[in-house]
Scaffold this motif. Structure first.
Motif, PDB file in Angstrom:
ATOM      1  N   LEU A 163       0.817  -1.484  -0.135  1.00 16.17           N
ATOM      2  CA  LEU A 163      -0.233  -0.317   0.139  1.00 16.17           C
ATOM      3  C   LEU A 163       0.642   1.403  -0.534  1.00 16.17           C
ATOM      4  O   LEU A 163       0.774   2.298  -0.854  1.00 16.17           O
ATOM      5  CB  LEU A 163      -0.763  -0.384   1.077  1.00 16.17           C
ATOM      6  CG  LEU A 163      -1.857  -0.925   1.278  1.00 16.17           C
ATOM      7  CD1 LEU A 163      -2.808  -1.042   2.322  1.00 16.17           C
ATOM      8  CD2 LEU A 163      -3.087  -0.634  -0.281  1.00 16.17           C
ATOM      9  N   LYS A 164       1.631   1.282   1.179  1.00 18.49           N
ATOM     10  CA  LYS A 164       2.871   2.202   0.571  1.00 18.49           C
ATOM     11  C   LYS A 164       3.628   2.490  -0.653  1.00 18.49           C
ATOM     12  O   LYS A 164       3.620   3.785  -1.318  1.00 18.49           O
ATOM     13  CB  LYS A 164       4.096   2.017   2.071  1.00 18.49           C
ATOM     14  CG  LYS A 164       3.455   2.105   3.370  1.00 18.49           C
ATOM     15  CD  LYS A 164       4.244   4.084   3.510  1.00 18.49           C
ATOM     16  CE  LYS A 164       3.359   4.645   4.652  1.00 18.49           C
ATOM     17  NZ  LYS A 164       3.033   5.509   4.796  1.00 18.49           N
ATOM     18  N   ALA A 210       2.399   1.715  -3.575  1.00 19.11           N
ATOM     19  CA  ALA A 210       1.031   2.658  -4.192  1.00 19.11           C
ATOM     20  C   ALA A 210       0.719   3.865  -4.016  1.00 19.11           C
ATOM     21  O   ALA A 210       0.102   4.295  -4.805  1.00 19.11           O
ATOM     22  CB  ALA A 210      -0.062   1.603  -3.857  1.00 19.11           C
ATOM     23  N   GLU A 211       0.931   4.480  -2.728  1.00 17.56           N
ATOM     24  CA  GLU A 211       0.846   5.619  -2.748  1.00 17.56           C
ATOM     25  C   GLU A 211       1.640   6.547  -2.580  1.00 17.56           C
ATOM     26  O   GLU A 211       1.631   7.690  -3.252  1.00 17.56           O
ATOM     27  CB  GLU A 211       0.812   5.894  -0.525  1.00 17.56           C
ATOM     28  CG  GLU A 211       0.715   7.001  -0.393  1.00 17.56           C
ATOM     29  CD  GLU A 211       0.389   6.659   0.945  1.00 17.56           C
ATOM     30  OE1 GLU A 211       0.196   8.226   1.689  1.00 17.56           O
ATOM     31  OE2 GLU A 211       1.329   6.337   1.576  1.00 17.56           O
ATOM     32  N   LEU A 212       3.079   6.296  -3.158  1.00 14.81           N
ATOM     33  CA  LEU A 212       4.108   6.618  -4.075  1.00 14.81           C
ATOM     34  C   LEU A 212       4.105   6.722  -5.324  1.00 14.81           C
ATOM     35  O   LEU A 212       3.978   8.093  -5.425  1.00 14.81           O
ATOM     36  CB  LEU A 212       5.857   5.979  -3.663  1.00 14.81           C
ATOM     37  CG  LEU A 212       6.355   6.227  -2.053  1.00 14.81           C
ATOM     38  CD1 LEU A 212       7.300   4.714  -2.914  1.00 14.81           C
ATOM     39  CD2 LEU A 212       6.653   7.405  -1.791  1.00 14.81           C
ATOM     40  N   ASP A 213       3.791   6.033  -5.385  1.00 12.68           N
ATOM     41  CA  ASP A 213       3.119   6.214  -7.136  1.00 12.68           C
ATOM     42  C   ASP A 213       2.100   7.141  -7.075  1.00 12.68           C
ATOM     43  O   ASP A 213       1.998   8.260  -7.962  1.00 12.68           O
ATOM     44  CB  ASP A 213       2.804   5.043  -7.680  1.00 12.68           C
ATOM     45  CG  ASP A 213       3.883   3.704  -7.555  1.00 12.68           C
ATOM     46  OD1 ASP A 213       5.087   4.386  -7.910  1.00 12.68           O
ATOM     47  OD2 ASP A 213       3.430   2.835  -7.849  1.00 12.68           O
ATOM     48  N   HIS A 214       1.044   6.786  -6.515  1.00 10.22           N
ATOM     49  CA  HIS A 214       0.036   7.951  -6.746  1.00 10.22           C
ATOM     50  C   HIS A 214       0.129   9.259  -6.352  1.00 10.22           C
ATOM     51  O   HIS A 214      -0.298  10.505  -7.030  1.00 10.22           O
ATOM     52  CB  HIS A 214      -1.189   7.349  -6.090  1.00 10.22           C
ATOM     53  CG  HIS A 214      -2.101   8.775  -5.253  1.00 10.22           C
ATOM     54  ND1 HIS A 214      -3.014   8.125  -6.926  1.00 10.22           N
ATOM     55  CD2 HIS A 214      -2.882   9.462  -4.795  1.00 10.22           C
ATOM     56  CE1 HIS A 214      -4.068   9.541  -6.305  1.00 10.22           C
ATOM     57  NE2 HIS A 214      -3.718   9.951  -5.118  1.00 10.22           N
ATOM     58  N   LEU A 215       1.572   9.589  -5.131  1.00  8.20           N
ATOM     59  CA  LEU A 215       1.294  10.600  -5.174  1.00  8.20           C
ATOM     60  C   LEU A 215       2.266  11.757  -6.081  1.00  8.20           C
ATOM     61  O   LEU A 215       2.513  12.985  -6.458  1.00  8.20           O
ATOM     62  CB  LEU A 215       2.052  10.886  -3.694  1.00  8.20           C
ATOM     63  CG  LEU A 215       1.537  10.376  -2.663  1.00  8.20           C
ATOM     64  CD1 LEU A 215       1.975  10.365  -1.494  1.00  8.20           C
ATOM     65  CD2 LEU A 215       0.344  11.770  -2.524  1.00  8.20           C
ATOM     66  N   THR A 226       0.091  12.347  -9.132  1.00  9.09           N
ATOM     67  CA  THR A 226      -0.861  13.570  -8.281  1.00  9.09           C
ATOM     68  C   THR A 226       0.281  14.777  -8.609  1.00  9.09           C
ATOM     69  O   THR A 226      -0.312  15.767  -9.877  1.00  9.09           O
ATOM     70  CB  THR A 226      -1.334  13.373  -7.376  1.00  9.09           C
ATOM     71  OG1 THR A 226      -1.798  12.281  -7.513  1.00  9.09           O
ATOM     72  CG2 THR A 226      -2.651  14.932  -7.003  1.00  9.09           C
TER      73      THR A 226
END
Length: 86
Positions: A4-5, A7-12, A15
């Motif tokens: 999840l972390k 995936a969050e890196l990729d999303h940020l 964005t």
């Protein structure tokens, strides 16, 4: 949780257009050496700046690179220990 972390890196990054700093607290107590090595290799490929806290640097020594920096906090004092190469 680490998936999840990541995936969050990729999303940020998508964005905001840049990678955030990744903070990892005492991962050596949660991961075996192989998984820790895989995680650090992954974040290196992603060119992520990572801050890792630990009570024992020994498990990290085989995977640290020339561009790694080691700092020690002891009795409220911060000291620079040098680059990450053993």
């Amino acid at each position: 949780m680490l998936a999840l972390k990541m995936a969050e890196l990729d999303h940020l990054q998508e964005t905001f257009g840049e990678m955030p700093v990744l903070l990892l607290d005492d991962i050596a107590s949660e991961l075996d050496r192989e998984r820790m090595t895989n995680l650090l290799q992954y974040v290196r490929q992603q060119e992520v700046q990572v801050l890792i806290t630990t009570t024992d640097v020994t498990p990290f020594l085989p995977v640290l690179q020339q561009d790694s920096k080691l700092f020690r906090v002891e009795e409220g004092r911060l000291t620079y220990e040098g680059n990450g190469t053993p």
